[in-house]
Scaffold this active site. Structure first.
Site, PDB file in Angstrom:
ATOM      1  N   ASP A  48      -5.831  -9.264  19.205  1.00  0.00           N
ATOM      2  CA  ASP A  48      -6.716  -8.426  20.020  1.00  0.00           C
ATOM      3  C   ASP A  48      -8.091  -9.076  20.180  1.00  0.00           C
ATOM      4  O   ASP A  48      -8.941  -8.587  20.915  1.00  0.00           O
ATOM      5  CB  ASP A  48      -6.810  -6.991  19.473  1.00  0.00           C
ATOM      6  CG  ASP A  48      -7.380  -6.911  18.072  1.00  0.00           C
ATOM      7  OD1 ASP A  48      -7.725  -7.964  17.489  1.00  0.00           O
ATOM      8  OD2 ASP A  48      -7.500  -5.779  17.557  1.00  0.00           O
ATOM      9  N   SER A  49      -8.294 -10.235  19.537  1.00  0.00           N
ATOM     10  CA  SER A  49      -9.478 -11.062  19.818  1.00  0.00           C
ATOM     11  C   SER A  49      -9.512 -11.423  21.313  1.00  0.00           C
ATOM     12  O   SER A  49     -10.564 -11.767  21.857  1.00  0.00           O
ATOM     13  CB  SER A  49      -9.464 -12.340  18.967  1.00  0.00           C
ATOM     14  OG  SER A  49      -8.204 -12.971  19.053  1.00  0.00           O
ATOM     15  N   ASP A  87      -0.337  -8.517  18.391  1.00  0.00           N
ATOM     16  CA  ASP A  87      -1.264  -7.663  17.648  1.00  0.00           C
ATOM     17  C   ASP A  87      -1.210  -6.251  18.213  1.00  0.00           C
ATOM     18  O   ASP A  87      -1.253  -6.078  19.434  1.00  0.00           O
ATOM     19  CB  ASP A  87      -2.687  -8.215  17.862  1.00  0.00           C
ATOM     20  CG  ASP A  87      -3.540  -8.125  16.629  1.00  0.00           C
ATOM     21  OD1 ASP A  87      -3.071  -7.626  15.597  1.00  0.00           O
ATOM     22  OD2 ASP A  87      -4.702  -8.592  16.700  1.00  0.00           O
ATOM     23  N   LYS A 117       1.507  -7.481  14.158  1.00  0.00           N
ATOM     24  CA  LYS A 117       0.460  -7.425  13.122  1.00  0.00           C
ATOM     25  C   LYS A 117      -0.341  -6.151  13.342  1.00  0.00           C
ATOM     26  O   LYS A 117      -0.584  -5.763  14.481  1.00  0.00           O
ATOM     27  CB  LYS A 117      -0.464  -8.645  13.224  1.00  0.00           C
ATOM     28  CG  LYS A 117      -1.606  -8.610  12.206  1.00  0.00           C
ATOM     29  CD  LYS A 117      -2.422  -9.870  12.228  1.00  0.00           C
ATOM     30  CE  LYS A 117      -3.481  -9.919  13.297  1.00  0.00           C
ATOM     31  NZ  LYS A 117      -4.455  -8.794  13.273  1.00  0.00           N
ATOM     32  N   GLU A 119      -3.716  -3.715  11.407  1.00  0.00           N
ATOM     33  CA  GLU A 119      -4.785  -3.701  10.411  1.00  0.00           C
ATOM     34  C   GLU A 119      -4.653  -2.484   9.498  1.00  0.00           C
ATOM     35  O   GLU A 119      -4.301  -1.400   9.949  1.00  0.00           O
ATOM     36  CB  GLU A 119      -6.149  -3.686  11.124  1.00  0.00           C
ATOM     37  CG  GLU A 119      -6.387  -4.927  11.966  1.00  0.00           C
ATOM     38  CD  GLU A 119      -7.760  -4.962  12.635  1.00  0.00           C
ATOM     39  OE1 GLU A 119      -8.614  -4.096  12.329  1.00  0.00           O
ATOM     40  OE2 GLU A 119      -7.982  -5.859  13.462  1.00  0.00           O
ATOM     41  N   GLU A 186      -8.881 -11.396   5.790  1.00  0.00           N
ATOM     42  CA  GLU A 186     -10.024 -11.778   6.627  1.00  0.00           C
ATOM     43  C   GLU A 186     -11.344 -11.400   5.951  1.00  0.00           C
ATOM     44  O   GLU A 186     -11.504 -10.295   5.405  1.00  0.00           O
ATOM     45  CB  GLU A 186      -9.929 -11.065   7.996  1.00  0.00           C
ATOM     46  CG  GLU A 186     -11.138 -11.357   8.889  1.00  0.00           C
ATOM     47  CD  GLU A 186     -10.921 -11.088  10.370  1.00  0.00           C
ATOM     48  OE1 GLU A 186      -9.812 -10.694  10.765  1.00  0.00           O
ATOM     49  OE2 GLU A 186     -11.885 -11.293  11.131  1.00  0.00           O
TER      50      GLU A 186
HETATM   51  O1  KIV Z   1      -7.076 -10.751  16.852  1.00  0.00           O
HETATM   52  C1  KIV Z   1      -7.042 -11.808  16.207  1.00  0.00           C
HETATM   53  O2  KIV Z   1      -7.222 -12.903  16.734  1.00  0.00           O
HETATM   54  C2  KIV Z   1      -6.783 -11.709  14.776  1.00  0.00           C
HETATM   55  C3  KIV Z   1      -6.850 -12.963  13.971  1.00  0.00           C
HETATM   56  C4  KIV Z   1      -8.246 -13.398  13.829  1.00  0.00           C
HETATM   57  C5  KIV Z   1      -6.174 -12.828  12.672  1.00  0.00           C
HETATM   58  O3  KIV Z   1      -6.540 -10.660  14.290  1.00  0.00           O
END
Ligand code: KIV
Length: 269
Positions: A48-49, A87, A117, A119, A186
């Site tokens: 989600d970056s 994500d 993934k 959180e 992280e």
């Molecule tokens: O969204 C992302 O890029 C991440 C990574 C930094 C692990 O969660």
């Protein structure tokens, strides 16, 4: 393992047992995914970056599931040897277990992801168990979790005092026990990440968590030097691609204005 074997969650577990480092990068488009895969990364994350480094949002909170699916589709067309992770963005899994399973499923069904993934630790128990029950592998993510930005009051390194460090050790153990295949650590002191890594059978992937994790992940735009809005201490720049792009754009503007481009070799007769 041959260079061409597809990476699966089992490969990653084997790598940990043999103390082989695992390399992960984010990608948001087809071409970048191809280049990363050829370079030999073991995991590609459509994170989600995306929101901050590609879509121009201030933080990751506005990212939608549709946006992640759209970019996952592009990355999955590269058919990477690397394990492809999607994500789960903010509010795609927090409101209900049903939402979480359906949305995780969309990342696989529509986006082509092979795992998801999300959180959070213990408080995500019911969500993680339900996604796993749908046969979708889950990677955990604890420490400085960017979706908790407002609860933390900023991007603050986590686990600095003994009580919060203990809590993170316990959270990691818990995520392993309920079946996560790996955990992103992280923004935490390297000593804590080392302790967590040594206490687990599943691999840890660090970002801002020091050198003792089983693997490392970076946001591709950060490591290439494209995203320059802020550069945290843990980012190493492996390129100055942003500078190169700026120079190319300026040269192009100047050459067109001066009538130097296109030259005869770029023109048909
Ligand atoms: O969204 C992302 O890029 C991440 C990574 C930094 C692990 O969660």
């Amino acid at each position: 393992m041959s260079q061409r074997d597809k990476i699966t969650i089992n490969t990653l577990l084997k790598m940990k047992s043999k103390s082989e480092k695992i390399v992960m990068l984010t990608a948001y488009d087809f071409q970048t995914a191809l280049l990363e895969d050829r370079a030999g990364v073991e995991m590609i994350l459509v994170g989600d970056s995306l929101g901050m480094v590609v879509l121009g949002y201030e933080n990751t909170l506005p990212v939608t599931l549709e946006e992640i699916v759209h970019h996952l589709k592009a990355v999955s067309r590269a058919k990477p040897r690397a394990l492809l992770l999607g994500d789960l963005p903010f509010m795609s899994y927090q409101a209900s277990v049903e939402d979480a399973v359906r949305n995780a499923g969309r990342l696989l069904k529509e986006g082509g992801a092979e795992a998801v993934k999300l959180e959070g630790g213990r408080r995500m128990e019911s969500v993680i168990r339900a996604i796993l029950d749908a046969d979708i592998p889950v990677m955990g993510h604890i420490g400085l979790t960017p979706q908790s930005l407002h609860r933390f009051g900023g991007y603050r390194v986590q686990g600095k005092d003994p009580a919060s460090a203990e809590k993170l050790v316990e959270e990691a153990k818990f995520l392993e026990e309920i079946g996560c295949f790996s955990i992103v650590l992280e923004g935490m002191p390297w000593q804590l990440a080392k302790r967590i890594t040594e206490s687990l059978e599943i691999p840890t992937i660090g970002i801002g968590a020091g050198p003792n994790c089983d693997g490392q992940v970076l946001v591709v735009n950060d490591m290439l030097g494209i995203f320059e809005d802020f550069s945290p201490k843990f980012v190493k720049r492996y390129g100055e691609v942003g500078r190169e792009m700026a120079k190319a754009f300026t040269d192009y503007v100047n050459e067109v204005k001066e009538g130097k481009f296109p030259a005869s070799e770029h023109s048909y007769s």
